[in-house]
Scaffold this motif. Structure first.
Motif, PDB file in Angstrom:
ATOM      1  N   SER A   1       0.848  -1.179   0.000  1.00 43.58           N
ATOM      2  CA  SER A   1       0.000   0.000   0.000  1.00 43.58           C
ATOM      3  C   SER A   1       0.887   1.233   0.000  1.00 43.58           C
ATOM      4  N   SER A   2       0.368   2.332  -0.550  1.00 45.77           N
ATOM      5  CA  SER A   2       1.138   3.571  -0.493  1.00 45.77           C
ATOM      6  C   SER A   2       0.209   4.768  -0.491  1.00 45.77           C
ATOM      7  N   SER A   3       0.720   5.872   0.040  1.00 43.52           N
ATOM      8  CA  SER A   3       0.015   7.147   0.064  1.00 43.52           C
ATOM      9  C   SER A   3       1.061   8.223  -0.198  1.00 43.52           C
TER      10      SER A   3
ATOM     11  N   LYS B   1       4.186   4.318   3.035  1.00 42.93           N
ATOM     12  CA  LYS B   1       4.191   3.090   2.245  1.00 42.93           C
ATOM     13  C   LYS B   1       4.221   1.920   3.213  1.00 42.93           C
ATOM     14  N   ILE B   2       3.522   0.857   2.840  1.00 45.07           N
ATOM     15  CA  ILE B   2       3.607  -0.401   3.576  1.00 45.07           C
ATOM     16  C   ILE B   2       4.139  -1.424   2.587  1.00 45.07           C
ATOM     17  N   PHE B   3       5.188  -2.123   2.990  1.00 42.95           N
ATOM     18  CA  PHE B   3       5.754  -3.133   2.110  1.00 42.95           C
ATOM     19  C   PHE B   3       6.273  -4.308   2.916  1.00 42.95           C
ATOM     20  N   LYS B   4       6.354  -5.441   2.240  1.00 42.80           N
ATOM     21  CA  LYS B   4       6.880  -6.651   2.867  1.00 42.80           C
ATOM     22  C   LYS B   4       8.215  -6.976   2.237  1.00 42.80           C
ATOM     23  N   CYS B   5       9.184  -7.272   3.084  1.00 38.16           N
ATOM     24  CA  CYS B   5      10.493  -7.733   2.617  1.00 38.16           C
ATOM     25  C   CYS B   5      10.490  -9.250   2.728  1.00 38.16           C
ATOM     26  N   HIS B   6      10.623  -9.915   1.584  1.00 36.38           N
ATOM     27  CA  HIS B   6      10.609 -11.372   1.577  1.00 36.38           C
ATOM     28  C   HIS B   6      11.968 -11.947   1.989  1.00 36.38           C
ATOM     29  N   THR B   7      12.961 -11.080   2.195  1.00 32.99           N
ATOM     30  CA  THR B   7      14.264 -11.531   2.677  1.00 32.99           C
ATOM     31  C   THR B   7      14.267 -11.625   4.204  1.00 32.99           C
TER      32      THR B   7
ATOM     33  N   GLU C   1      -3.426  12.967  10.008  1.00 34.65           N
ATOM     34  CA  GLU C   1      -2.390  11.947   9.845  1.00 34.65           C
ATOM     35  C   GLU C   1      -2.919  10.566  10.227  1.00 34.65           C
ATOM     36  N   ILE C   2      -3.719  10.501  11.266  1.00 39.31           N
ATOM     37  CA  ILE C   2      -4.331   9.226  11.668  1.00 39.31           C
ATOM     38  C   ILE C   2      -5.224   8.711  10.548  1.00 39.31           C
ATOM     39  N   TYR C   3      -6.014   9.594   9.954  1.00 44.03           N
ATOM     40  CA  TYR C   3      -6.890   9.174   8.850  1.00 44.03           C
ATOM     41  C   TYR C   3      -6.089   8.716   7.639  1.00 44.03           C
ATOM     42  N   GLU C   4      -4.963   9.355   7.373  1.00 45.10           N
ATOM     43  CA  GLU C   4      -4.125   8.913   6.259  1.00 45.10           C
ATOM     44  C   GLU C   4      -3.537   7.532   6.535  1.00 45.10           C
ATOM     45  N   ILE C   5      -3.118   7.289   7.764  1.00 40.92           N
ATOM     46  CA  ILE C   5      -2.581   5.971   8.120  1.00 40.92           C
ATOM     47  C   ILE C   5      -3.680   4.913   8.028  1.00 40.92           C
ATOM     48  N   LYS C   6      -4.875   5.254   8.488  1.00 40.68           N
ATOM     49  CA  LYS C   6      -5.993   4.318   8.360  1.00 40.68           C
ATOM     50  C   LYS C   6      -6.248   3.994   6.893  1.00 40.68           C
ATOM     51  N   GLU C   7      -6.185   4.990   6.038  1.00 37.22           N
ATOM     52  CA  GLU C   7      -6.367   4.781   4.601  1.00 37.22           C
ATOM     53  C   GLU C   7      -5.261   3.878   4.064  1.00 37.22           C
ATOM     54  N   LEU C   8      -4.050   4.102   4.516  1.00 35.02           N
ATOM     55  CA  LEU C   8      -2.914   3.276   4.106  1.00 35.02           C
ATOM     56  C   LEU C   8      -3.155   1.815   4.481  1.00 35.02           C
ATOM     57  N   PHE C   9      -3.659   1.572   5.672  1.00 35.85           N
ATOM     58  CA  PHE C   9      -3.967   0.206   6.099  1.00 35.85           C
ATOM     59  C   PHE C   9      -5.104  -0.392   5.289  1.00 35.85           C
TER      60      PHE C   9
END
Length: 120
Positions: free
Chosen positions: A10-12, A16-22, A87-95
């Motif tokens: 996800s990103s705004s 950004k939220i990302f997963k590192c597969h390493t 900022e809380i609403y933006e983070i909620k949107e990111l989630f």
């Protein structure tokens, strides 16, 4: 530098939220904050934010000297992160922009990228 395979979940504008597969961690980057969570830690953190009521905490803390009225403890007695309600609403949107835990493994890897990452 270790080669990491990163999947953007996800990103705004500010995060950004990302997963590192390493390292098998889910990372949250928001403004100048960065978190690296196991999957269980991530879903606990996400649930906390989704239940947070910004107006309630701005009202409770309206008379504090701080500019940001929403204080989120992160488990260290000398450090608290602080937010404005927008900022809380933006983070909620990111989630809200990516799949839930139940279908997490079924994500299409179209957002996958490879990048060099310096692990300190």
């Amino acid at each position: 530098m270790k080669q990491c395979k990163l999947e953007v979940l996800s990103s705004s504008v500010n995060g950004k939220i990302f997963k590192c597969h390493t390292c098998n961690k889910i990372h949250i980057e928001y403004k100048n904050l960065n978190f690296a969570f196991s999957e269980n830690e991530y879903f606990f953190f996400k649930d906390y934010f989704l239940k947070l009521k910004p107006e309630k905490w701005e009202r409770i803390n309206q008379n504090t000297i701080y500019k940001r009225k929403i204080m989120v403890p992160i488990g260290h007695r000398n450090f608290t992160i602080m937010f404005h309600s927008n900022e809380i609403y933006e983070i909620k949107e990111l989630f809200g922009n990516h799949k839930t835990k139940s279908n997490y493994s079924e994500m299409i890897a179209l957002n996958s990228i490879e990048a060099d990452l310096s692990l300190n």
